[in-house]
Design a protein around this motif. Structure first.
Motif, PDB file in Angstrom:
ATOM      1  N   TYR A 170       0.827  -1.205   0.000  1.00 44.15           N
ATOM      2  CA  TYR A 170       0.000   0.000   0.000  1.00 44.15           C
ATOM      3  C   TYR A 170       0.864   1.258   0.000  1.00 44.15           C
ATOM      4  CZ  TYR A 170      -3.716   3.281   1.151  1.00 44.15           C
ATOM      5  OH  TYR A 170      -4.594   4.328   1.121  1.00 44.15           O
TER       6      TYR A 170
ATOM      7  N   ASN B 259       2.897   1.778  -3.260  1.00 38.83           N
ATOM      8  CA  ASN B 259       1.987   2.280  -4.290  1.00 38.83           C
ATOM      9  C   ASN B 259       1.656   3.749  -4.043  1.00 38.83           C
ATOM     10  OD1 ASN B 259       0.301   1.864  -6.615  1.00 38.83           O
ATOM     11  ND2 ASN B 259      -1.473   1.802  -5.271  1.00 38.83           N
TER      12      ASN B 259
ATOM     13  N   THR C 222      -3.473  -2.354  -5.400  1.00 38.36           N
ATOM     14  CA  THR C 222      -4.208  -1.697  -4.328  1.00 38.36           C
ATOM     15  C   THR C 222      -4.524  -2.792  -3.322  1.00 38.36           C
ATOM     16  OG1 THR C 222      -5.165  -0.055  -5.836  1.00 38.36           O
ATOM     17  CG2 THR C 222      -6.305  -0.427  -3.739  1.00 38.36           C
TER      18      THR C 222
END
Length: 337
Positions: free
Chosen positions: A103, A106, A171
Motif C-alpha cells: 500500500y 503504491n 491496491t
C-alpha cells in the motif's frame, strides 16, 4: 636373563611415556596466567532500529497536526501494529505486513492530492492506521516488548516484498471480517480490479465481529435515509445482491439505495444486512465488519491457524498476484525526489 633386559628397558620407556605425555599436553594450558579467552558475542534478533535502511515516509499525524518522517520498514511496523492484533498468528501478521508495504509503496508512486502538503500518507483509515513506538508503548503497557518484537519479526521476514499485478504494486485492500465471502472491488468502489475478486472466506465465522445487531428508532431511521415508511407495516425490499452475498440495492417506499449508501447512512458494520420492525424501532442484523474487498484479517488468521503461510494467504485473497522485491519500484520513488 640377558634377553629380558631390552624388554625391561622398552617397558620402562613405555611407562614413562604414559605419565609424561599427559603432563606435556596439560602443562601449556595449566598456567594460572590466562593470555586470551574465547569470546562469546551472540547476535541478537534484528531490532526495529535495524529496519532503518529504507526509503523515508512522511506521515501526517492527524491528531497532532504535524508530519512525522521515518524509514519505510519502520512505518510498516507501525501500520501492522495499528491495523492487526499482535496476538494473531505470525503468518497472518506477515501477510498484513506485505499488504501494508504494498500500500505505501503504491502510495509513494502516486500523486495524492488528499494528503497535506509535505506528507505522503495520513495515519487514519483513509489510508492506513499508523502508530509510532511511543504510542504503542502507552497502548500495550507491559505487553509492549513481546508485541513489538513479534510484529517487527514479521516485517523483517517479509522485508522489501510487495504484491504486484502486471509488474505494478496492487491496491492491497484489507478489512476486518467477511460474511463468509470477500467482495468484488466494483461492488463497493467505482473501479474494477482484476485481482480484487470475490473469494470464499469461511474462517471468519470464528471472528468476534462476525455478527452484530443495531436497534434504531423509526424516526431516526427515516431521518437518516430521508424516507417515510409506509403505513402498511412494510420496511423495504432488498432488490439485488452482490457476488459476495452482500446487499447491492434496496428499495424503501419507492426510493432506491445502494447497499453502501445504507451502510454509511446508518453506520452499519457491513453491507450484508437485514432488518425488521419491532414496536417503534428498526432492528438491523449485519454479518461481517468492513467493506469486504481484498484480504480479510480474521480470515488470514484462520488460514494461518490451519498451517497456511503468508504466501498462501495473500494469493488466496488477491488473485493472480506475484510477490516481488520492491527495490526497483523504490528506485523510482528516490528518483522522483
Amino acid at each position: 636373563m640377558k634377553h629380558l633386559k631390552p624388554v625391561l628397558i622398552i617397558f620402562s620407556i613405555f611407562i614413562s611415556i604414559i605419565f609424561i605425555v599427559p603432563t606435556l599436553l596439560v602443562l601449556p594450558f595449566s598456567s594460572d596466567k590466562e593470555t586470551a579467552n574465547l569470546d562469546e558475542k551472540l547476535k541478537n534478533t534484528p531490532s526495529v532500529e535495524e529496519l532503518a535502511n529504507s526509503v523515508e515516509v512522511a506521515v501526517y499525524r492527524s491528531n497532532q497536526d504535524l508530519i512525522e518522517k521515518l524509514p519505510l520498514e519502520q512505518y510498516v511496523v507501525g501500520v501492522v501494529a495499528g491495523e492487526m492484533p499482535a496476538d494473531f498468528e505470525k503468518e497472518a501478521l506477515k501477510a498484513q505486513a506485505l499488504a501494508a508495504r504494498t500500500y505505501i509503496v503504491n502510495q509513494l508512486l502516486l500523486e495524492d492530492s488528499t494528503v497535506p502538503k509535505g506528507a505522503d500518507v495520513t495515519d487514519t483509515v483513509s489510508h492506513q492506521v499508523y502508530k509510532n513506538q511511543k504510542e504503542l508503548a502507552g497502548l500495550w503497557g507491559a505487553d509492549y516488548d513481546w508485541k513489538v518484537k513479534k510484529i517487527s519479526d514479521a516485517v523483517l521476514e517479509t522485508m522489501g516484498q510487495v504484491l504486484t499485478y502486471d509488474g505494478k504494486p496492487i491496491t492491497a485492500a484489507f478489512f476486518s471480517t467477511s460474511n463468509g465471502y470477500t467482495e468484488n472491488s466494483e461492488a463497493y468502489w467505482p473501479n474494477e480490479y482484476p485481482y480484487l475478486r470475490s473469494v470464499e472466506s469461511p474462517w471468519d465465522s470464528a471472528s468476534p465481529r462476525f455478527e452484530d445487531q443495531k436497534v434504531i428508532p423509526i424516526k431516526e431511521f427515516e431521518q437518516k435515509l430521508g424516507v417515510t415508511l409506509p403505513k402498511d407495516g412494510s420496511v423495504g425490499t432488498i432488490t439485488s445482491r452482490t457476488e459476495g452475498k452482500r446487499v447491492a440495492s434496496v428499495e424503501i417506499n419507492g426510493k432506491g439505495f445502494s447497499g453502501r449508501e445504507i451502510r454509511e447512512k446508518l453506520e452499519l458494520r457491513s453491507t450484508d444486512f437485514s432488518w425488521y420492525l419491532k414496536d417503534n424501532h428498526i432492528v438491523i442484523a449485519t454479518k461481517g465488519y468492513g467493506h469486504g474487498v481484498g484480504m480479510s484479517q480474521y480470515g488470514a488468521n484462520g488460514m494461518a491457524k490451519e498451517g497456511k503461510d503468508y504466501q498462501d494467504i495473500v494469493t488466496h485473497y488477491y488473485k493472480d498476484v506475484k510477490i516481488t522485491e520492491s527495490d526497483k519500484l523504490l528506485q523510482k520513488v528516490t528518483a522522483q525526489r
